[in-house]
Design a protein around this motif. Structure first.
Motif, PDB file in Angstrom:
ATOM      1  N   SER A  33     112.401 135.670  34.956  1.00 36.45           N
ATOM      2  CA  SER A  33     113.300 135.274  36.034  1.00 36.45           C
ATOM      3  C   SER A  33     112.490 135.178  37.330  1.00 36.45           C
ATOM      4  O   SER A  33     111.327 135.586  37.374  1.00 36.45           O
ATOM      5  N   GLN A  34     113.110 134.683  38.395  1.00 32.62           N
ATOM      6  CA  GLN A  34     112.366 134.510  39.637  1.00 32.62           C
ATOM      7  C   GLN A  34     111.925 135.854  40.214  1.00 32.62           C
ATOM      8  O   GLN A  34     110.819 135.969  40.747  1.00 32.62           O
ATOM      9  N   ASP A  35     112.776 136.871  40.108  1.00 36.96           N
ATOM     10  CA  ASP A  35     112.402 138.200  40.598  1.00 36.96           C
ATOM     11  C   ASP A  35     111.256 138.781  39.776  1.00 36.96           C
ATOM     12  O   ASP A  35     110.320 139.377  40.330  1.00 36.96           O
ATOM     13  N   GLU A  36     111.337 138.620  38.457  1.00 34.79           N
ATOM     14  CA  GLU A  36     110.260 139.105  37.588  1.00 34.79           C
ATOM     15  C   GLU A  36     108.970 138.327  37.832  1.00 34.79           C
ATOM     16  O   GLU A  36     107.875 138.902  37.783  1.00 34.79           O
ATOM     17  N   GLN A  37     109.109 137.023  38.094  1.00 34.34           N
ATOM     18  CA  GLN A  37     107.942 136.195  38.379  1.00 34.34           C
ATOM     19  C   GLN A  37     107.264 136.655  39.669  1.00 34.34           C
ATOM     20  O   GLN A  37     106.028 136.725  39.745  1.00 34.34           O
ATOM     21  N   LEU A  38     108.063 136.990  40.669  1.00 34.49           N
ATOM     22  CA  LEU A  38     107.508 137.475  41.940  1.00 34.49           C
ATOM     23  C   LEU A  38     106.754 138.786  41.731  1.00 34.49           C
ATOM     24  O   LEU A  38     105.644 138.956  42.248  1.00 34.49           O
ATOM     25  N   LYS A  39     107.334 139.711  40.963  1.00 30.86           N
ATOM     26  CA  LYS A  39     106.671 140.984  40.690  1.00 30.86           C
ATOM     27  C   LYS A  39     105.375 140.769  39.909  1.00 30.86           C
ATOM     28  O   LYS A  39     104.372 141.463  40.141  1.00 30.86           O
ATOM     29  N   SER A  40     105.385 139.807  38.979  1.00 31.36           N
ATOM     30  CA  SER A  40     104.182 139.503  38.200  1.00 31.36           C
ATOM     31  C   SER A  40     103.071 138.971  39.100  1.00 31.36           C
ATOM     32  O   SER A  40     101.912 139.398  38.995  1.00 31.36           O
ATOM     33  N   HIS A  41     103.420 138.062  40.011  1.00 29.74           N
ATOM     34  CA  HIS A  41     102.417 137.514  40.936  1.00 29.74           C
ATOM     35  C   HIS A  41     101.900 138.589  41.894  1.00 29.74           C
ATOM     36  O   HIS A  41     100.705 138.626  42.207  1.00 29.74           O
ATOM     37  N   GLU A  42     102.789 139.446  42.364  1.00 32.56           N
ATOM     38  CA  GLU A  42     102.369 140.524  43.269  1.00 32.56           C
ATOM     39  C   GLU A  42     101.421 141.487  42.554  1.00 32.56           C
ATOM     40  O   GLU A  42     100.441 141.964  43.151  1.00 32.56           O
ATOM     41  N   GLY A  43     101.705 141.769  41.273  1.00 31.83           N
ATOM     42  CA  GLY A  43     100.815 142.630  40.500  1.00 31.83           C
ATOM     43  C   GLY A  43      99.444 142.014  40.309  1.00 31.83           C
ATOM     44  O   GLY A  43      98.415 142.696  40.438  1.00 31.83           O
ATOM     45  N   LYS A  44      99.408 140.702  40.020  1.00 32.13           N
ATOM     46  CA  LYS A  44      98.125 140.019  39.853  1.00 32.13           C
ATOM     47  C   LYS A  44      97.365 139.949  41.167  1.00 32.13           C
ATOM     48  O   LYS A  44      96.133 140.103  41.188  1.00 32.13           O
ATOM     49  N   LEU A  45      98.077 139.749  42.274  1.00 35.29           N
ATOM     50  CA  LEU A  45      97.420 139.695  43.582  1.00 35.29           C
ATOM     51  C   LEU A  45      96.767 141.045  43.909  1.00 35.29           C
ATOM     52  O   LEU A  45      95.626 141.093  44.391  1.00 35.29           O
ATOM     53  N   LYS A  46      97.467 142.122  43.627  1.00 33.19           N
ATOM     54  CA  LYS A  46      96.913 143.458  43.874  1.00 33.19           C
ATOM     55  C   LYS A  46      95.695 143.709  42.995  1.00 33.19           C
ATOM     56  O   LYS A  46      94.671 144.246  43.452  1.00 33.19           O
ATOM     57  N   GLN A  47      95.787 143.309  41.714  1.00 35.89           N
ATOM     58  CA  GLN A  47      94.674 143.508  40.777  1.00 35.89           C
ATOM     59  C   GLN A  47      93.450 142.703  41.202  1.00 35.89           C
ATOM     60  O   GLN A  47      92.326 143.222  41.222  1.00 35.89           O
ATOM     61  N   ILE A  48      93.660 141.430  41.544  1.00 33.03           N
ATOM     62  CA  ILE A  48      92.549 140.559  41.943  1.00 33.03           C
ATOM     63  C   ILE A  48      91.894 141.059  43.230  1.00 33.03           C
ATOM     64  O   ILE A  48      90.656 141.060  43.365  1.00 33.03           O
ATOM     65  N   SER A  49      92.716 141.506  44.185  1.00 37.72           N
ATOM     66  CA  SER A  49      92.173 142.013  45.449  1.00 37.72           C
ATOM     67  C   SER A  49      91.300 143.236  45.226  1.00 37.72           C
ATOM     68  O   SER A  49      90.228 143.375  45.831  1.00 37.72           O
ATOM     69  N   THR A  50      91.747 144.117  44.326  1.00 37.65           N
ATOM     70  CA  THR A  50      90.955 145.314  44.001  1.00 37.65           C
ATOM     71  C   THR A  50      89.645 144.933  43.326  1.00 37.65           C
ATOM     72  O   THR A  50      88.574 145.469  43.658  1.00 37.65           O
TER      73      THR A  50
END
Length: 352
Positions: free
Chosen positions: A232-249
């Motif tokens: 869903s759009q909310d789940e998609q947003l959480k998935s992108h936020e998780g990937k952004l945090k992982q990539i930044s680290t």
């Protein structure tokens, strides 16, 4: 007699092992031929399994498109081929001039294939179709149209600020690291294309597969599936936020351990390649998160040219082009040096 029995035991054991090995070889050969002759079928949606053949016939008789998704590509893996859904929504259409800037994996495109060509572009679903003729919903796509199609899943569009030969040029970097330049008719159209492409990618790109694991130190990018996300759009947003945090680290850790000056040039090249990848992924996910927070699917259905109410045009409009410089030698733009795989620097060069 006793000595003969002792001698035959290892022979029997050896013969038994050879028999098992031969049996396994025969079965593996039969399995290979079975897979070769009858291709493995990939998973099909439950709705397609329940659907009877008569329903598909009725749809064709009524003149409606069956709800099936074919794939554009030569690979046998549906996760990599471009999904072609005839019933997908059309988000934007218009004339664009295209230039292929870099091929797959960022390899520089040969000179003979870098020329500008004008197409009628149709952003339909997660695919950007580049057609020779104006878009007509009832008309089937030709082989050339399908061949020129570009999937925008996990892609990022941005203004080509480093390209100065033409105005209103946007840069599209795809999931397989191809780079294409597109020239729009005016700055507003250029920005509209950038917004629509990035929004489609943010809303519909499925979560990436993990990167390959091996004993070699060579860097490899994770596999980015072309299938549409089930989140869903909310789940998609959480998935992108998780990937952004992982990539930044990962990017912070990667830059905290630069290679030593004495290492081989190949290792420095691998370091720079991974740094380039992480930097791009960070920018991409930042854009995805921003767009989903602003509305995601609502942005796709609002405002700009969505394919309806278009004025019919019988010829391609002229795209403005800046006058070419007077000197014979043209200095290559910075973008042409950065958008493909970084060159291996000198060993003495300091890497930051």
């Amino acid at each position: 007699m006793f000595g003969q029995a002792l001698w035959t035991r290892p022979f029997v054991a050896c013969y038994f092992c050879l028999w098992i090995w031969g049996n396994l070889v025969w079965k593996s050969g039969a399995l290979y031929n079975s897979i070769k002759n009858e291709k493995l079928e990939w998973a099909v949606d439950d709705e397609e399994k329940k659907k009877s053949p008569s329903e598909g016939t009725d749809e064709k008789a009524n003149g409606t498109q069956p709800k099936t998704v074919s794939r554009i590509g030569s690979t046998s893996n549906p996760f990599l081929d471009i999904p072609h859904d005839p019933n997908a929504a059309v988000y934007k259409t218009g004339f664009l001039a295209r230039k292929i800037h870099a091929d797959m994996d960022g390899k520089k495109t040969p000179r003979g294939k870098r020329g500008w060509k004008t197409f009628y572009a149709v952003l339909k679903g997660t695919v950007l179709y580049l057609q020779k003729d104006e878009y007509k919903p009832e008309k089937a796509l030709s082989e050339d149209d399908l061949k020129n199609a570009v999937s925008v899943h996990h892609a990022l569009a941005s203004k080509a600020t480093d390209y100065e030969k033409r105005p209103n040029v946007l840069k599209l970097k795809t999931a397989d690291w191809r780079v294409l330049l597109f020239q729009a008719q005016n700055p507003e159209e250029m920005q509209a294309w950038i917004n629509k492409i990035n929004c489609v990618a943010a809303v519909f790109s499925a979560p990436p597969f993990p990167a390959a694991i091996g004993s070699q130190k060579k860097f490899s990018r994770p596999l980015l599936p072309a299938t549409t996300t089930k989140l869903s759009q909310d789940e998609q947003l959480k998935s992108h936020e998780g990937k952004l945090k992982q990539i930044s680290t990962e990017l912070t850790e990667h830059r905290s351990y630069p290679p030593d000056k004495k290492v081989k040039a190949k290792e420095i090249d691998e370091y720079k390649l991974k740094d380039h990848y992480l930097e791009f992924e960070k920018t991409r996910y930042e854009m995805y998160v921003k767009l989903l927070k602003e509305g995601g699917k609502l942005l796709l259905s609002s405002g700009e040219n969505d394919g309806t109410g278009l004025k019919k045009s019988h010829s391609s409009p002229s795209l403005n082009q800046e006058s070419s410089p007077l000197c014979a030698k043209v200095k290559r733009n910075v973008s042409e040096r950065k958008d493909y795989r970084p060159e291996t620097p000198s060993i003495k060069q300091k890497v930051t």
